[in-house]
Design a protein around this motif. Sequence first.
Motif: not given
Length: 851
Positions: A308, A363-364, A386-389, A451
């Motif tokens: 994260d 995610r992205r 990655v971003s948070d889901a 995302s």
Amino acid sequence: MARILLAVAPLATAVAIACGGGGDYTPQIPVSPGVKDRMCLVPSRCKPEAADAGSVTARVHPMRPGEQLGGPNATGRPGDWLLENDEVAFVVDGLGGGGGFAESGGNLVDAADARLRQDELGQMFTYFGAFPRQALYDAIDARVEADGTAVVEARGRELHEKDVAVRTEYRLGGADRALLVRTTLENRGTAKVVLPGLGDAVQWGGAEKVAPGKPLGFKGPSKGPFLGGIGRFASYALTSTEGEIAAINGGTWSDTTQVENVELAPSKAVTYERVLVVGERPDVASIVAELAKASGQPVAKIAIVLVDAQGKPVPAPRGAKAVLSTPAGEPILSVVASPGQVALRAEVPPGRYLVTFAPSAGRRALGTGELVEARIGATAQAALAVSDAAMTRLGPCSETHGTTTREVPCKLTVEGRGGTATPDFGPGHVAGPAKHQIVLRAGEALSVPLSPGAYRVTASRGPEDDLAAVDLVVPGPAPEPFRLRRVVDTTGYVATDFHQHTALSADAPVAMRDRVIANAAEGVEVAVASEHNNVVDLEPIVKELGLAPFTVSIVGDELTTDASKKPWGHANVFPLPVKDAPRGGAFAVRDRSPKDLFAEARALPGRRVVQVNHPRSGVNGYFDLLGFDPKTAKATSPDYADDFDALEVWNGRNVDARGRVLEDFFGLLRSGKVVTAIADTDTHGIVGQEAGYPRTYVRVENDAALERWDDARTADLVEAIRDRRDVVLTNGPFLEVRANGVGIGGTAKGRAGRVEVDVRVRSAPWVEVDTAEIRVAGGSSVVGAREVALRPVTNASGALEVKATFTLAVRENDAFVVVVRGKKPMRPVLSGDDAEIAPWAMSGAIWVRPR
């Protein structure tokens, strides 16, 4: 990914290629399944230490009930041959009618990982350089050899050369993920035989084609070390044991050629071999790794951990995807997460890779990726931020019609906004999340991984309904249920699509269940199951899914003559009974004339429709193949028969052929041959080949309460097509046309030698028309303009509505149609070329007489 580059070379070479900027590197691969810890399938190419005969044994037996593979494209049934080990499973169909374009059993129909057991392959059968030249098998047996190799052997002859014997062996080693297919052709006649080539016809089913240097799902020629397919559950790669395979590729198929122009003297034989690999995951890395290992080349390992924004590891859920590129950013391989894995793990050819995260699993990427070097004997590590889901719940949909509101099936189109990428939910041949669309059943809502970002979601349900759209930010509150309005009144008509395909045609990747759901979501009220030489009943699935109030499925058969020595095209026959026989009791088509087949259809109890499909489609077009001339309404071929009821004037997205077939239609009318014009999709997919775009509205005695549809209503539909002919061909606008008070399909009598034509056009607000024209079959002349501009206004129900008038001076018995069209493509409901998705509609014919 833009391109797939195969780098299965020693480390130094792979690094050099990678540093050079990402050219298309496709070395020759002497593929030999069975090196090192795998069974040797091609002994001449195995290293001595590879063979350990008998240590592991593959298995083969007739498939028992409950052993069928899963997956949307699995067609193997009890009695077919199951060939498996602990790694992979294959199914060779038993003798009988065959399936799809295969003219007999004895061909590969399913392939899957042995643990997941999810098949996405359509079928694979021999191809002797020109379609449909292939093996016609009449005997199959199986054995397990002393070294543990399981073999299915099919024997028969070449389709068009009865003196050429064909033997195909499917060979699976005990520890292998690759199937060796070995075919031998022997000339047992007294004259030399020339075959155009040796290879295979592959229907990729639910897998999208890949090849070195080609985009995912490409069409056209390819040549290189492998040809493959990537699905949702499985991946496949096909290669020659000589290290190179060439192919011509269509939308869902490939015709491969390994040897061209084969001359077989009497008593001589020729053998060719190829290898089909099943990957461990549905990604490119798994099939490339298998090919590399099968050819004796080394592979390295890579582990990709997701973290994260604070650098804390996060799980890699199934479907999470990473891309391995050259340092310059040229995509090479994809890697997807396996179920139950914390990281994305793969074997890859040694080399330097830029590893990035592809938007997936909600995610992205938060960074630009990480450069790693994959070395033999070590595991390269990459950590991707990655971003948070994120996830949002979408649906259900309701529809208001007058004072009634009900929950309905619908389609949701998701578009990225404000810099957010439009999502890709995977291959576009499923109902549910696919590409950028989601198909929902009545009352259904889905939690969809998206995302983080901004999106617009548009709900639709065919061209009779207005759209319901919402803008949303993810993460954030889920939108309210979608409320659609039915604004175009088509009372008295049913929306039909008489030409559709599923996986049971083998050249389509769509499961039967998904086809039914997609029909309901697009407002197709009556659909004909028209598989290639296969009689299939989808109505039990309609009822099982609770969709009987929305759609009806009628049993039909597309007579497909491609395997004949003199093919004459394709034609639909419906309705038909399903029989307990090969291919559901479909007509025996090969090497029979249309006269014979049309007569056989007419001789069946009851009335049915015989419809000529896509008559100007070249190699499978009835008019093209039989030399039909619209000026004379005659054909040069003695096989031509005019005993058909309907003509498919508009076939799917092929708007270029539409005008030419309309002239053929007029030629028939001028000659006195009365047929009904039809528009169908001929859909083999879902996204981009939506059911019902175009469709044919048919006036029937009762268009209500579809759940109470019965044989009597089917008979009325047949009568409507054959006799009443009150139809509207459209991808959006709805027409009403009357000539001196007479409607579509009728005969109007002139008053003082003239006929007044009144046209009413209604369409949903997203379907904009701007032009109407009248087209006359024969000698009648238009008084005034043949074409007028339209300026629709919104009516009380919310539809766009406009009226137009034309006057005909009737000189002789004649017929005409009215065409309306628009310039604005019907996005976002449809995607494709602008010309394909612009509004267009045509009335059925009205006949006119001077008095």
